[in-house]
Motif scaffolding. Sequence first.
Motif, short mmCIF file in Angstrom:
data_model
loop_
_atom_site.label_atom_id
_atom_site.label_comp_id
_atom_site.label_asym_id
_atom_site.label_seq_id
_atom_site.Cartn_x
_atom_site.Cartn_y
_atom_site.Cartn_z
N GLY A 193 0.77 -1.23 0.00
CA GLY A 193 0.00 0.00 0.00
C GLY A 193 0.80 1.27 0.00
O GLY A 193 0.26 2.35 0.27
N SER A 194 2.08 1.21 -0.31
CA SER A 194 2.88 2.44 -0.38
C SER A 194 2.36 3.33 -1.50
O SER A 194 1.88 2.84 -2.53
CB SER A 194 4.35 2.10 -0.63
N GLN A 195 2.46 4.63 -1.31
CA GLN A 195 1.94 5.59 -2.28
C GLN A 195 2.87 6.79 -2.41
O GLN A 195 3.61 7.12 -1.49
CB GLN A 195 0.55 6.09 -1.85
N HIS A 196 2.75 7.45 -3.55
CA HIS A 196 3.49 8.67 -3.83
C HIS A 196 5.00 8.44 -3.70
O HIS A 196 5.65 8.86 -2.73
CB HIS A 196 3.04 9.83 -2.93
N VAL A 197 5.54 7.74 -4.70
CA VAL A 197 6.96 7.41 -4.74
C VAL A 197 7.54 7.88 -6.07
O VAL A 197 6.99 7.59 -7.13
CB VAL A 197 7.18 5.89 -4.58
N TRP A 198 8.65 8.60 -6.01
CA TRP A 198 9.36 9.07 -7.20
C TRP A 198 10.75 8.46 -7.20
O TRP A 198 11.55 8.70 -6.29
CB TRP A 198 9.43 10.60 -7.19
N VAL A 199 11.04 7.66 -8.22
CA VAL A 199 12.35 7.03 -8.40
C VAL A 199 12.97 7.65 -9.64
O VAL A 199 12.45 7.50 -10.75
CB VAL A 199 12.22 5.51 -8.57
N ASP A 200 14.11 8.33 -9.48
CA ASP A 200 14.61 9.19 -10.55
C ASP A 200 16.14 9.15 -10.64
O ASP A 200 16.83 9.10 -9.62
CB ASP A 200 14.15 10.63 -10.28
N HIS A 201 16.65 9.17 -11.87
CA HIS A 201 18.09 9.29 -12.12
C HIS A 201 18.91 8.30 -11.29
O HIS A 201 19.96 8.65 -10.73
CB HIS A 201 18.56 10.72 -11.86
N SER A 202 18.43 7.06 -11.21
CA SER A 202 19.18 6.03 -10.51
C SER A 202 19.52 4.90 -11.48
O SER A 202 19.02 4.85 -12.60
CB SER A 202 18.37 5.50 -9.32
#
Length: 456
Positions: free
Chosen positions: A235-244
């Motif tokens: 149920g995790s929400q609002h996640v930004w994964v970027d430039h990895s």
Amino acid sequence: MRKKMPKAPVSVAAAIAISLLASPAQSFASPAPPADPTAQTARQPLERQVLAANDGWASLEAGTTGGSAAMEERIYDVSSRTELLVALASGAEPKIIRVHGDIAANTTPDGLPISCEDYAAGTGFSLSQYLYDFDPARYGTAKAPAGPQESARRLAATRQAATIRWDIPSNTTIVGAGPDSSITGAALRINAARNVIFRNLTVRDAADCFPSWDPTDGATGNWNSEYDLLQIINGSQHVWVDHSHFTDAPNLDTAQPSYFGRPYQVHDGAVDVTNGSDLVTMSYNRFSDHDKLLLIGSTDSTSRGDAGKLRVTIHHNVFENVGQRAPRVRFGQVDVYNNHFITSSTSAVPYGYTLGAGVESHLHAEANAFTLPAGIPLGSLIGYFKGKVITTSGNTVNGKIVDLRAAYNAAAPVEKQLEADDTWAPVLRTQVNAAQAVPALLANATGPVFTAGDAH
């Protein structure tokens, strides 16, 4: 003055115990977003930046701000496993964690390496004995392993999990302090958390020391490993994964032996989104030298709470020499645009498929570029997993526009045909570039490139 984590030794057990203190209710408390995320991002240093408005599903509602509002005393500079665990365990109030250098997960609190043999010591586990006991010629193929060696394997695996499985709590921004910042061997999780930003880090080789044999998995059985490089679960929400950058290198599964005629696979997923998680944006990342990339959706059953969730945007990423699941989708509305999928003729990872259409999936693939060697059929770019619909438009293969769904249907049997999906259309997007421009656009733009403290 930024907070530098103490060097005092912390026991593994104590550090892990501390990490369990935050309750689920605490972890879902989110700070109010700034009035103008786009303007703020343009002028803030890396660790203070937030996801811009309209940038994928994670920008919906209040957006994704991570730990951008952290007070000075909640900025942590970490360069060891112990320091990172203490920072992660510091509660759900907004925090910024800056990773310096490489942090190795399979280590003691004092930084000494832990080997697979160390985890197995005293458990009674022996791989050679395990292989003897569960050889299909002797044990059969009708039931899962059970007995002293399987119990010992589980005990050894529990020891490794307690050492390398780390949870990132709500309202956290975790960034690489420089383009060489990395985490090696960890099974990172965003677990029942909300509002997390993960940027500018290389994450590599979450190798399972103790894969399990399942003779009932598939027609000939399979070895299954436990750990993903990054899980977004429960149920995790609002996640930004970027430039990895997510990779198995240099410890590729193709370098592992085969037992019982099946590869001894020590890696699982790269970034998986499962168990009712929602509102995720993955942008400008690099995925390389890994087989099972992005699993979106837990099972074909609705029992995991996936229905109506799993809204994920995947844009402007490079996928280089990967095997499958880029992504594989169940239930979710997943927007895949302006990515570059590269498979070389010398890839060490066997190619399977790219876009997986699973149960109740709604996958929208637009303006992506595929660079492929001769010998990969166009119809194999889509994999069938009981899906019914898919949208593919404006995608190129080696520079030429190809109707991917039509190419798949031309090769697929009648019972596995995929219809066009007219149930939704993505709207939360940054600029959509023509697919022909994507390879050059992303050539030097993905993976870790920043230095913390700088504005970009």
